[in-house]
Design a protein around this motif. Structure first.
Motif, PDB file in Angstrom:
ATOM      1  N   LEU A   1       0.821  -1.210   0.000  1.00  0.00           N
ATOM      2  CA  LEU A   1       0.000   0.000   0.000  1.00  0.00           C
ATOM      3  C   LEU A   1       0.853   1.257   0.000  1.00  0.00           C
ATOM      4  O   LEU A   1       0.492   2.266  -0.620  1.00  0.00           O
ATOM      5  CB  LEU A   1      -0.925  -0.010   1.219  1.00  0.00           C
ATOM      6  CG  LEU A   1      -1.913   1.149   1.347  1.00  0.00           C
ATOM      7  CD1 LEU A   1      -2.896   1.146   0.185  1.00  0.00           C
ATOM      8  CD2 LEU A   1      -2.669   1.075   2.667  1.00  0.00           C
ATOM      9  N   THR A   2       1.984   1.208   0.679  1.00  0.00           N
ATOM     10  CA  THR A   2       2.859   2.385   0.773  1.00  0.00           C
ATOM     11  C   THR A   2       3.938   2.417  -0.293  1.00  0.00           C
ATOM     12  O   THR A   2       4.732   3.352  -0.340  1.00  0.00           O
ATOM     13  CB  THR A   2       3.520   2.452   2.165  1.00  0.00           C
ATOM     14  OG1 THR A   2       4.228   1.223   2.416  1.00  0.00           O
ATOM     15  CG2 THR A   2       2.484   2.657   3.250  1.00  0.00           C
ATOM     16  N   HIS A   3       3.991   1.376  -1.148  1.00  0.00           N
ATOM     17  CA  HIS A   3       5.000   1.332  -2.210  1.00  0.00           C
ATOM     18  C   HIS A   3       4.331   0.974  -3.543  1.00  0.00           C
ATOM     19  O   HIS A   3       4.820   0.127  -4.297  1.00  0.00           O
ATOM     20  CB  HIS A   3       6.088   0.309  -1.890  1.00  0.00           C
ATOM     21  CG  HIS A   3       6.914   0.642  -0.689  1.00  0.00           C
ATOM     22  ND1 HIS A   3       6.474   0.419   0.606  1.00  0.00           N
ATOM     23  CD2 HIS A   3       8.161   1.192  -0.574  1.00  0.00           C
ATOM     24  CE1 HIS A   3       7.417   0.810   1.456  1.00  0.00           C
ATOM     25  NE2 HIS A   3       8.437   1.278   0.774  1.00  0.00           N
ATOM     26  N   LEU A   4       3.200   1.614  -3.831  1.00  0.00           N
ATOM     27  CA  LEU A   4       2.510   1.352  -5.085  1.00  0.00           C
ATOM     28  C   LEU A   4       3.372   1.837  -6.253  1.00  0.00           C
ATOM     29  O   LEU A   4       3.871   2.954  -6.254  1.00  0.00           O
ATOM     30  CB  LEU A   4       1.151   2.050  -5.098  1.00  0.00           C
ATOM     31  CG  LEU A   4       0.090   1.465  -4.149  1.00  0.00           C
ATOM     32  CD1 LEU A   4      -1.145   2.357  -4.125  1.00  0.00           C
ATOM     33  CD2 LEU A   4      -0.276   0.055  -4.569  1.00  0.00           C
TER      34      LEU A   4
ATOM     35  N   GLU B   1      -8.786  -1.328   1.128  1.00  0.00           N
ATOM     36  CA  GLU B   1      -8.389  -0.222   2.000  1.00  0.00           C
ATOM     37  C   GLU B   1      -8.403   1.098   1.230  1.00  0.00           C
ATOM     38  O   GLU B   1      -8.856   2.133   1.749  1.00  0.00           O
ATOM     39  CB  GLU B   1      -6.999  -0.486   2.580  1.00  0.00           C
ATOM     40  CG  GLU B   1      -6.580   0.537   3.619  1.00  0.00           C
ATOM     41  CD  GLU B   1      -5.371   0.101   4.416  1.00  0.00           C
ATOM     42  OE1 GLU B   1      -4.909   0.910   5.262  1.00  0.00           O
ATOM     43  OE2 GLU B   1      -4.875  -1.023   4.209  1.00  0.00           O
ATOM     44  N   MET B   2      -7.915   1.073   0.001  1.00  0.00           N
ATOM     45  CA  MET B   2      -7.938   2.285  -0.817  1.00  0.00           C
ATOM     46  C   MET B   2      -9.371   2.724  -1.115  1.00  0.00           C
ATOM     47  O   MET B   2      -9.688   3.925  -1.104  1.00  0.00           O
ATOM     48  CB  MET B   2      -7.178   2.024  -2.123  1.00  0.00           C
ATOM     49  CG  MET B   2      -5.701   1.721  -1.934  1.00  0.00           C
ATOM     50  SD  MET B   2      -4.904   1.123  -3.456  1.00  0.00           S
ATOM     51  CE  MET B   2      -4.922   2.613  -4.454  1.00  0.00           C
TER      52      MET B   2
ATOM     53  N   HIS C   1     -11.328   6.429  -0.097  1.00  0.00           N
ATOM     54  CA  HIS C   1     -11.848   7.348  -1.114  1.00  0.00           C
ATOM     55  C   HIS C   1     -12.819   6.597  -2.023  1.00  0.00           C
ATOM     56  O   HIS C   1     -12.500   6.327  -3.191  1.00  0.00           O
ATOM     57  CB  HIS C   1     -10.702   7.944  -1.928  1.00  0.00           C
ATOM     58  CG  HIS C   1      -9.658   8.618  -1.101  1.00  0.00           C
ATOM     59  ND1 HIS C   1      -9.883   9.840  -0.481  1.00  0.00           N
ATOM     60  CD2 HIS C   1      -8.394   8.249  -0.765  1.00  0.00           C
ATOM     61  CE1 HIS C   1      -8.799  10.198   0.178  1.00  0.00           C
ATOM     62  NE2 HIS C   1      -7.881   9.260   0.025  1.00  0.00           N
ATOM     63  N   PRO C   2     -14.002   6.275  -1.532  1.00  0.00           N
ATOM     64  CA  PRO C   2     -14.927   5.451  -2.332  1.00  0.00           C
ATOM     65  C   PRO C   2     -15.476   6.160  -3.557  1.00  0.00           C
ATOM     66  O   PRO C   2     -15.798   5.516  -4.560  1.00  0.00           O
ATOM     67  CB  PRO C   2     -16.050   5.124  -1.344  1.00  0.00           C
ATOM     68  CG  PRO C   2     -16.003   6.216  -0.332  1.00  0.00           C
ATOM     69  CD  PRO C   2     -14.553   6.577  -0.203  1.00  0.00           C
TER      70      PRO C   2
END
Length: 427
Positions: free
Chosen positions: A41-44, A298-299, A303-304
């Motif tokens: 998640l933090t290294h997309l 989670e993403m 921000h749905p």
């Protein structure tokens, strides 16, 4: 020798149950899976995806080799429990190092991983040497392959991140090649899958429990994040979609695949081969798909109703497709006739079309997530209807092209194996 005999399970036992110490051991890997998920998640991005892939494969390889070990050993004995706890402690160190594995904690990660693989394997060699000598010799070859990869793990931890990525990729490639070439080594020769026969039901149950671990990690992330954010229509719908996707994944794996896998490995004369192909390798894309889909959930919760980025589309639809491809491969390996399930093939085509739509139409994350969950649900319902007499018993019509494909598959399977039964290959 008598002391070592009691540390080994009865190789002729038909059913070996999972011990509580194994369930306790898996708790560390709940943490490990969460760490890999957060790392991704933090290294997309392309580099982050490769890095997360290497970390995931290391976590999976450490867990699955330990599952093989506890399949052969008797966890009710104190020395075996002590070994499991030592591996558990090293696994905790490895997992805690994951967020900065390509930074300052690379050496902690590498040393913990090498200690897990070499320490556990050599312990097994010592126990089996006088009890099951052929297995002991095979495990000595396994240890030899871990020795070959160790300099790449440790050396990679001592250099910069870019070179570390290359060396760790080489290390994981060496280790994943080992089983495919029967751990062949000069002087020591090569093993055969019959050398490391396993209790089929135990291996299947252990792998299923790891699927639960991975799915549970997704539920934990969804629940934790949902409890912290503001509750509005978009977020509530996103939480429902995330939950529905998890349920669909559970159904696709457990309704048919898990039970058929147990039956297949228990009745196969070469259980070691089935365990290697169906549970050691085929489960990799299944678990990886679940982890990637959890990142997308989670993403989506955060921000749905925003704009669906390419990274989100890749995680949401790519994660679902990866999971579906893995379950399709698993079901092919564990089915009579070696035929692909039509429901999964169609599902993968639909995922591809959905990806094209998502890139061109610029939908919201909630819309993309809803499509991914719906496609998994379609595959689950389709497969359920193809097994257990689902459609027939309830008086529902079977689509003509599905019936024709099923008949063709049954004919192909019957040509290979006269023992094929119709319900076994209609999914």
């Amino acid at each position: 020798m008598s002391g070592r005999v009691r540390l080994v399970r009865d190789p002729d036992a038909k059913h070996v149950s999972v011990d509580f110490v194994e369930l306790y051991f898996d708790l560390v890997y709940v943490f490990a899976v969460t760490q890999v998920s957060h790392f991704l998640l933090t290294h997309l991005g392309a580099v982050g995806l490769v890095q997360a892939g290497i970390l995931f494969l290391a976590v999976w390889w450490a867990w699955t080799f330990t599952a093989w070990a506890t399949n052969w050993l008797n966890p009710s004995c104190v020395p075996v429990r002590a070994m499991v706890f030592c591996v558990m402690l090293a696994s905790l160190g490895m997992s805690a190092s994951i967020p900065d594995a390509f930074g300052e904690r690379g050496l902690w990660f590498a040393l913990s991983y090498v200690a897990i693989q070499l320490g556990r394997t050599l312990y097994l060699v010592w126990i089996m040497w006088q009890v099951r000598p052929r297995l002991a010799m095979s495990l000595l070859r396994v240890a030899g392959w871990f020795v070959l990869s160790a300099p790449f793990w440790i050396g990679g931890a001592l250099v910069e991140a870019d070179l570390r990525l290359i060396l760790w990729f080489a290390a994981i490639a060496i280790e994943f090649l080992g089983p495919l070439v029967q751990f062949a080594l000069p002087v020591l020769g090569r093993s055969t899958t019959r050398d490391y026969a396993v209790s089929g039901a135990h291996m299947a149950e252990r792998s299923a429990l790891f699927i639960i671990v991975a799915l549970g990690e997704g539920v934990l992330i969804t629940g934790a994040l949902f409890s912290e954010i503001e509750w509005n229509t978009g977020n509530v719908l996103a939480a429902l979609v995330a939950f529905a996707g998890t349920v669909a994944m559970w159904w696709v794996y457990f309704d048919v695949g898990m039970r058929r896998g147990v039956d297949h490995i228990e009745h196969d004369a070469d259980s070691g081969r089935v365990a290697r192909n169906a549970y050691t390798y085929s489960h990799i894309p299944i678990v990886a798909g679940i982890i990637v889909a959890a990142v997308a959930d989670e993403m989506m919760l955060e921000h749905p109703l925003g704009h669906a980025s390419l990274a989100f589309i890749g995680c949401s639809l790519g994660g679902g497709a990866l999971f579906l491809a893995g379950t399709m491969l698993f079901k092919r390996v564990t089915s009579t006739g070696l035929l692909w399930p039509l429901s999964h093939l169609v599902g993968l085509v639909l995922f591809g079309l959905a990806a094209v739509w998502a890139v061109l139409a610029h939908p919201t994350p909630l819309a993309v997530g809803s499509v991914a969950a719906a496609l998994l649900a379609i595959v689950a319902v389709w497969e359920w209807g193809s097994f257990h007499g689902g459609w027939v018993e309830r008086g529902l019509p079977v689509p003509g092209f599905v019936q024709r494909y099923a008949d063709w598959r049954l004919g192909k399977a019957a040509a290979r194996n006269k023992a094929v039964s119709p319900p076994d290959d209609r999914g």
